[in-house]
Design a protein around this motif. Structure first.
Motif, short mmCIF file in Angstrom:
data_model
loop_
_atom_site.label_atom_id
_atom_site.label_comp_id
_atom_site.label_asym_id
_atom_site.label_seq_id
_atom_site.Cartn_x
_atom_site.Cartn_y
_atom_site.Cartn_z
N PHE A 1 0.87 -1.18 0.00
CA PHE A 1 0.00 0.00 0.00
C PHE A 1 0.91 1.23 0.00
CE2 PHE A 1 -3.47 2.56 2.21
CZ PHE A 1 -4.19 2.73 1.05
N TYR A 2 1.61 1.39 -1.13
CA TYR A 2 2.66 2.40 -1.25
C TYR A 2 2.13 3.83 -1.24
CZ TYR A 2 5.26 -1.70 -2.78
OH TYR A 2 5.83 -2.93 -2.85
N LEU A 3 0.93 4.03 -1.72
CA LEU A 3 0.37 5.37 -1.86
C LEU A 3 0.28 6.11 -0.52
CD1 LEU A 3 -0.86 7.38 -3.89
CD2 LEU A 3 -3.09 6.39 -3.36
N ILE A 4 0.01 5.40 0.53
CA ILE A 4 -0.05 5.99 1.87
C ILE A 4 1.21 5.68 2.67
CG2 ILE A 4 -1.35 6.05 4.05
CD1 ILE A 4 -2.83 7.32 1.74
N GLY A 5 1.78 4.51 2.50
CA GLY A 5 2.92 4.08 3.30
C GLY A 5 4.17 4.92 3.11
N ILE A 6 4.52 5.23 1.87
CA ILE A 6 5.74 6.00 1.61
C ILE A 6 5.61 7.45 2.09
CG2 ILE A 6 7.24 6.90 -0.22
CD1 ILE A 6 6.84 4.20 -1.66
N PRO A 7 4.53 8.17 1.77
CA PRO A 7 4.42 9.54 2.33
C PRO A 7 4.37 9.56 3.86
CG PRO A 7 2.89 9.27 0.52
CD PRO A 7 3.46 7.92 0.81
N LEU A 8 3.72 8.56 4.47
CA LEU A 8 3.67 8.49 5.92
C LEU A 8 5.06 8.27 6.50
CD1 LEU A 8 1.98 8.49 8.50
CD2 LEU A 8 1.64 6.04 8.17
N ALA A 9 5.86 7.42 5.85
CA ALA A 9 7.23 7.19 6.32
C ALA A 9 8.07 8.45 6.20
CB ALA A 9 7.86 6.06 5.51
N ILE A 10 7.92 9.16 5.11
CA ILE A 10 8.68 10.40 4.92
C ILE A 10 8.26 11.44 5.96
CG2 ILE A 10 9.07 12.34 3.34
CD1 ILE A 10 8.84 10.26 1.04
N LEU A 11 6.96 11.60 6.15
CA LEU A 11 6.46 12.57 7.13
C LEU A 11 6.89 12.20 8.55
CD1 LEU A 11 4.67 15.05 7.77
CD2 LEU A 11 2.74 13.46 7.95
N GLY A 12 6.78 10.93 8.89
CA GLY A 12 7.17 10.49 10.23
C GLY A 12 8.65 10.66 10.50
N ALA A 13 9.48 10.28 9.53
CA ALA A 13 10.93 10.40 9.70
C ALA A 13 11.36 11.86 9.78
CB ALA A 13 11.65 9.70 8.56
N THR A 14 10.76 12.70 8.95
CA THR A 14 11.08 14.13 8.98
C THR A 14 10.67 14.75 10.30
OG1 THR A 14 10.73 14.23 6.60
CG2 THR A 14 10.78 16.31 7.76
N THR A 15 9.52 14.40 10.80
CA THR A 15 9.05 14.95 12.07
C THR A 15 9.89 14.45 13.24
OG1 THR A 15 6.83 15.04 11.15
CG2 THR A 15 7.02 15.35 13.50
N VAL A 16 10.30 13.19 13.20
CA VAL A 16 11.18 12.67 14.25
C VAL A 16 12.48 13.45 14.28
CG1 VAL A 16 12.64 10.70 14.88
CG2 VAL A 16 10.22 10.35 14.43
N TYR A 17 13.08 13.67 13.11
CA TYR A 17 14.32 14.43 13.06
C TYR A 17 14.13 15.85 13.59
CZ TYR A 17 18.20 17.17 11.38
OH TYR A 17 19.25 18.04 11.33
N CYS A 18 13.09 16.53 13.13
CA CYS A 18 12.86 17.91 13.56
C CYS A 18 12.50 17.99 15.03
CB CYS A 18 11.76 18.55 12.71
SG CYS A 18 12.26 18.85 11.01
#
Length: 119
Positions: free
Chosen positions: A94-111
């Motif tokens: 389910f790449y359509l939601i999984g990849i953007p969610l991973a990018i958003l989550g990883a970016t927010t964790v870093y910030c």
């Protein structure tokens, strides 16, 4: 990315995530009127989870506005959970939601980590 820019990014990312969860809550309310609900307890549990998550992320963003530490742990925990969810979405193709969610989550964790400093 410096401390101040990471802090400001964390504020906006956490508020964006809160908005997404609030929109999910709104969608669940509307869909309960427009479709047949078979398990009301599951629907209500999802609504409560979305509303609590949205309010929690919003208050976590307020801690970054005030430069306090009370919102760092909830922000990290919520986004680490989102990374786990995105892993299962991607493994389920389910790449359509999984990849953007991973990018958003990883970016927010870093910030969230880089936008906090002890005084």
């Amino acid at each position: 990315m410096g401390y101040e820019s990471s802090r400001k990014a964390a504020i906006w990312l956490l508020r964006f995530e809160a908005l997404v969860l609030f929109l999910l809550f709104s969608y669940l309310i509307i869909s309960s009127f427009t479709s047949t609900v078979t398990v009301w307890s599951a629907l209500i549990a999802e609504m409560v989870l979305a509303l609590l998550g949205a309010s929690g992320l919003y208050f976590a963003s307020k801690s970054y506005v005030k430069e306090k530490s009370f919102g760092r742990a909830p922000a990290l925990l919520a986004n680490l959970i989102a990374l786990g969810v995105s892993y299962f979405m991607i493994s389920g193709h389910f790449y359509l939601i999984g990849i953007p969610l991973a990018i958003l989550g990883a970016t927010t964790v870093y910030c969230a980590i880089a936008g906090y400093r002890e005084i």
